[in-house]
Structures are given as structure tokens and as C-alpha cells.
Motif scaffolding. Structure first.
Motif: not given
Length: 142
Positions: A31, A33, A36, A63, A66-67, A69-74
Motif C-alpha cells: 500500500d 506509492t 509516499q 503535498t 497529504f503524503l 497523512d496517507q503514510l500515517e493512516r497506513a
């Protein structure tokens, strides 16, 4: 027509990146990218501020946010207080991120062994030296 420098640098990089992401996927880290990863790769051992990550990854602060945030959620990174500034937050590698790092390191080592076998040790040493010297004038973090 002579080979284009950009293409000569890009194609090996793309192959290395593809191999790393394939290894990550096989290990259950499917998951992440490339965007990220570019931010993740720049996190300092003691943590980094968002503005530092944005600058190092050469993206806007929005940016980078945003990236992250995605890494933290994962579960790859976590935000915490900055001990030097109560108003600031530091981004640190979280447990899941720490488990993914050896997968990347091993994949890169495998590629490096293959490329060394193909080029020969003297050429690989020269390539790594040349790239390290170019980094002196191209990497904002040095």
C-alpha cells in the motif's frame, strides 16, 4: 544518436524502484506509492518536520502533508511533539515503517549485487563514486 543522460539515469532508477516495490508487495507492504516513498525515505532518524520533508522531497508543504497523512493512516509514520519547539510536530518512522525498511535494503542490495556482476566491481565502484559526487551538487540535504 548519443544516449540521453536523463534516460540513462532514469531507466536504472526505474528498475531499482520497481524491484523495491515488488519486494515490498511480496512482504505485505503493498500500500505504498512511489510518491509516499520519496517522502518516507527523507525522514531523519530522530524525526523530521513537515517543512523539512517537503523541501527534501522537493514537493510543496501541502503535498508532503497529504503524503504523510496517507503514510500515517497506513501505520508507516507517526506524528509527535518536537522536543525543541512545543508548537511543532515531528514525523517519525512508526513500527510498520521500521519493518518495511529491511525489505527495501535487501532488495537494493540484491540489485547492487546483480549490477556489480554485470559491470564488474571496478566499474560499479566508479559508478557509485560518480553518483555520490554528483549528489554533492544536487541534493539539498547535504
Amino acid at each position: 544518436m548519443p544516449d540521453d543522460l536523463g534516460l540513462l539515469l532514469y531507466l536504472p532508477h526505474r528498475e531499482l524502484e520497481n524491484r523495491v516495490f515488488a519486494a515490498l508487495s511480496r512482504a505485505g507492504f503493498d500500500d505504498v506509492t512511489p510518491a509516499q516513498a520519496r517522502v518516507f525515505h527523507r525522514i531523519d532518524r530522530d524525526g523530521s518536520r513537515l517543512t523539512e520533508l517537503a523541501e527534501a522531497a522537493r514537493v510543496t508543504k501541502q503535498t508532503a502533508g497529504f503524503l504523510v497523512d496517507q503514510l500515517e493512516r497506513a501505520g508507516y509514520v507517526e506524528r509527535g511533539p518536537d522536543p525543541t519547539d512545543a508548537r511543532a510536530r515531528l514525523i517519525r518512522v512508526a513500527e510498520r515503517g521500521r519493518r518495511a525498511i529491511p525489505v527495501c535494503v535487501d532488495a537494493i542490495a540484491e540489485v547492487q549485487r546483480e549490477w556489480t556482476a554485470h559491470l564488474g566491481r571496478p566499474r560499479m565502484v566508479a559508478l557509485l563514486d560518480a553518483l555520490a559526487r554528483l549528489r554533492e551538487i544536487t541534493d539539498l540535504d547535504l
